[in-house]
Design a protein around this motif. Structure first.
Motif, PDB file in Angstrom:
ATOM      1  N   UNK A 169     -37.832 -40.300 -14.516  1.00 37.27           N
ATOM      2  CA  UNK A 169     -38.957 -41.238 -14.596  1.00 37.27           C
ATOM      3  C   UNK A 169     -38.462 -42.686 -14.728  1.00 37.27           C
ATOM      4  N   UNK A 170     -37.420 -42.886 -15.528  1.00 34.28           N
ATOM      5  CA  UNK A 170     -36.876 -44.243 -15.697  1.00 34.28           C
ATOM      6  C   UNK A 170     -36.117 -44.719 -14.465  1.00 34.28           C
ATOM      7  N   UNK A 171     -35.374 -43.800 -13.861  1.00 32.90           N
ATOM      8  CA  UNK A 171     -34.630 -44.182 -12.654  1.00 32.90           C
ATOM      9  C   UNK A 171     -35.618 -44.577 -11.548  1.00 32.90           C
ATOM     10  N   UNK A 172     -36.691 -43.819 -11.428  1.00 36.07           N
ATOM     11  CA  UNK A 172     -37.716 -44.154 -10.437  1.00 36.07           C
ATOM     12  C   UNK A 172     -38.366 -45.503 -10.759  1.00 36.07           C
ATOM     13  N   UNK A 173     -38.640 -45.741 -12.030  1.00 36.63           N
ATOM     14  CA  UNK A 173     -39.282 -47.006 -12.422  1.00 36.63           C
ATOM     15  C   UNK A 173     -38.381 -48.193 -12.087  1.00 36.63           C
ATOM     16  N   UNK A 174     -37.097 -48.036 -12.336  1.00 33.36           N
ATOM     17  CA  UNK A 174     -36.153 -49.113 -12.000  1.00 33.36           C
ATOM     18  C   UNK A 174     -36.120 -49.338 -10.489  1.00 33.36           C
ATOM     19  N   UNK A 175     -36.066 -48.250  -9.733  1.00 36.22           N
ATOM     20  CA  UNK A 175     -36.042 -48.371  -8.265  1.00 36.22           C
ATOM     21  C   UNK A 175     -37.278 -49.105  -7.771  1.00 36.22           C
ATOM     22  N   UNK A 176     -38.428 -48.783  -8.328  1.00 27.70           N
ATOM     23  CA  UNK A 176     -39.675 -49.452  -7.913  1.00 27.70           C
ATOM     24  C   UNK A 176     -39.672 -50.920  -8.314  1.00 27.70           C
ATOM     25  N   UNK A 177     -39.188 -51.178  -9.519  1.00 30.66           N
ATOM     26  CA  UNK A 177     -39.103 -52.565  -9.984  1.00 30.66           C
ATOM     27  C   UNK A 177     -38.201 -53.376  -9.053  1.00 30.66           C
ATOM     28  N   UNK A 178     -37.090 -52.810  -8.662  1.00 32.36           N
ATOM     29  CA  UNK A 178     -36.165 -53.517  -7.763  1.00 32.36           C
ATOM     30  C   UNK A 178     -36.843 -53.790  -6.428  1.00 32.36           C
ATOM     31  N   UNK A 179     -37.502 -52.786  -5.869  1.00 26.09           N
ATOM     32  CA  UNK A 179     -38.181 -53.009  -4.592  1.00 26.09           C
ATOM     33  C   UNK A 179     -39.240 -54.094  -4.706  1.00 26.09           C
TER      34      UNK A 179
END
Lengths: 328, 328
Positions: A169-179
């Protein structure tokens, strides 16, 4: 072209990758590239992929601190769900898998299907869609914005987070934040030649350039008579800043499309930095080189990724892949 | 071309290099690139240089474990002695400086003059001449053999030796040993366009290739109708092996000339490895990418460097430069 026949270009490339990089497991027949130590106990797996012809993206970004696996499709053609499911199975330790998907219709459909199939096999899958290219919406192959240079930042920063053992969940959140914090704009100075066609896939006369090009040579915003490096930097950076007003420092990617010499890319970087300074955008780190390419196309793109201290720390974290390596 | 005007290409490139790499000291006006922590107490300094247009060679190989400084000339034109003397003075800690010189008439003369001037200033200078290209002798710009891909191996292996604190005499001996154990052969699939000329500097029709090309587009051995990647690998590797019969394992450099996509270079590497296996040459390490380029020229070269355990250890030693980085 330096090839045998068009039909074997991807398989030949994978055989050559395997020979140069024993630290990767390369399944040439199934077209899946996996870091040799996967799956890593307790760590989220990162899987990306897309059409070939953009090397080192994606297979060249497999390794500690970045992708766990990559699925190369045919040149400029989405990989198939079977590849993605195999990759997910190879890297899943039980902590789940993040699919990093560039926003092209074929890739989106195939990764969606693969996510369902993987879930059926008991693998927990999350996804992130990369759509950073501000040039156009609803292009050839794409509904919405195209995914281009941001892919490198998503793969690097989410990869560093996964390496630290963060939950899916956190890795996905970071990926979305970066995008969400990243935007790109590219230009072409020549057309691209695919192995299958053997001649330029579109017509770009000498002395003209295409502003807002896609990484498959898709049309951009407009054609103009050739501009100077400084004029192109003004246009590209301003196009990005129209859409992203950074209050924090940015990571800068000055990316070559494949056919532009590194000497020219560095010169272009000087102009990009000049424009950023004039627009009062603070630069945290700069990367210059051919990272998200379009075979032999001449041209370049500018990608800005706004970062806080945490994302900057993830950028600086060690990474060891064929295409990006530092700190290990 | 992605440039402002031809006259500022090298200066623009250096400004962009400086912006991307704060770990280097870039003197844009004097055209000298130095690792920021130089001079290093008790360590030999390594200085190289040559015409621009071959990036990342040489400025992109400045950093811990490789060059101490580089002097970029104008495109395809030797730097001047003043640059080399400045570089030597900047990196000399009293332990002396090794000049790494590619065998082109202008470079040889200028480095010779610089060595005399530096000695006059009390700097101990040793030299190594790199002349690995088996294609032709007495080419355009060269008496004897041209210096090409071996430069990367000389700079890396001698750089690792210098980093360990070996004395000048030993660092020079290693550099010479590496040059003697290394041979290269290159092919062009298209001509090169220099900023000054703005159009291809020689005429290579589509559907033909030049076997034995130099890194400035100098003529090679012969022209032929386009060959497959496999046929080119057979020709290039056999040309090298006619001159170097390795009894020890080799380091392999499959080098792009600038305009050939990485996907094709990896495919070419697969064929190079096939030929080496058929000729019973053992491969210790393989590096694939654009390292010793010729601006936008399409094509590739093969370099083999025979290594003993000591040289292999120096190859694997940590290096941190813009163009080559591992282990740190």
């Amino acid at each position: 072209m330096l090839i045998n026949v068009a039909e074997t270009v991807v398989a030949d490339g994978l055989r050559g990758l395997a020979a140069a990089h024993p630290e990767l497991t390369v399944d040439v027949e199934s077209r899946v590239v996996v870091r040799r130590d996967a799956p890593l106990e307790g760590r989220v797996g990162l899987v990306s992929g897309g059409g070939s012809g953009h090397e080192p993206l994606h297979a060249g970004f497999v390794g500690p601190g970045m992708l766990s696996a990559a699925c190369p499709g045919e040149v400029f053609t989405s990989p198939v769900p079977d590849q993605m499911v195999r990759a997910a199975a190879a890297v899943d330790s039980g902590a789940g898998v993040l699919f990093i998907v560039k926003n092209y219709t074929g890739d989106v459909l195939n990764f969606d299907m693969a996510a369902e199939l993987a879930e059926d096999e008991g693998i927990q899958v999350a996804k992130v869609l990369v759509n950073d290219d501000v040039a156009v919406t609803d292009s050839l192959y794409t509904a919405g914005r195209r995914g281009t240079g941001a892919t490198l930042f998503v793969e690097k920063l989410a990869g560093a987070a996964a390496e630290e053992g963060r939950p899916l969940e956190q890795v996905q959140a970071i990926a979305r934040q970066v995008n969400e914090n990243t935007r790109s704009f590219g230009v072409a100075l020549s057309a691209v030649t695919t192995p299958a066609k053997g001649s330029p896939t579109f017509d770009l006369p000498a002395g003209e350039l295409e502003l807002g090009i896609g990484i498959h040579g898709e049309p951009g915003r407009e054609r103009r008579a050739m501009m100077t490096s400084g004029e192109i930097a003004d246009f590209a950076v301003d196009a990005v800043l129209e859409d992203l007003q950074p209050s924090n420092p940015v990571l800068v990617l000055v990316n070559g499309m494949g056919g532009t010499p590194l000497l020219e890319l560095y010169g272009f970087n000087a102009e990009v930095q000049r424009v950023l300074s004039q627009r009062r955008v603070a630069v945290a780190r700069t990367l210059v080189g051919n990272y998200v390419t379009s075979l032999d196309m001449a041209g370049a793109s500018v990608t800005l990724c706004q970062v806080d201290e945490e994302l900057l720390r993830l950028w600086d974290a060690p990474v060891s892949t064929p295409g990006l390596r530092w700190g290990m």
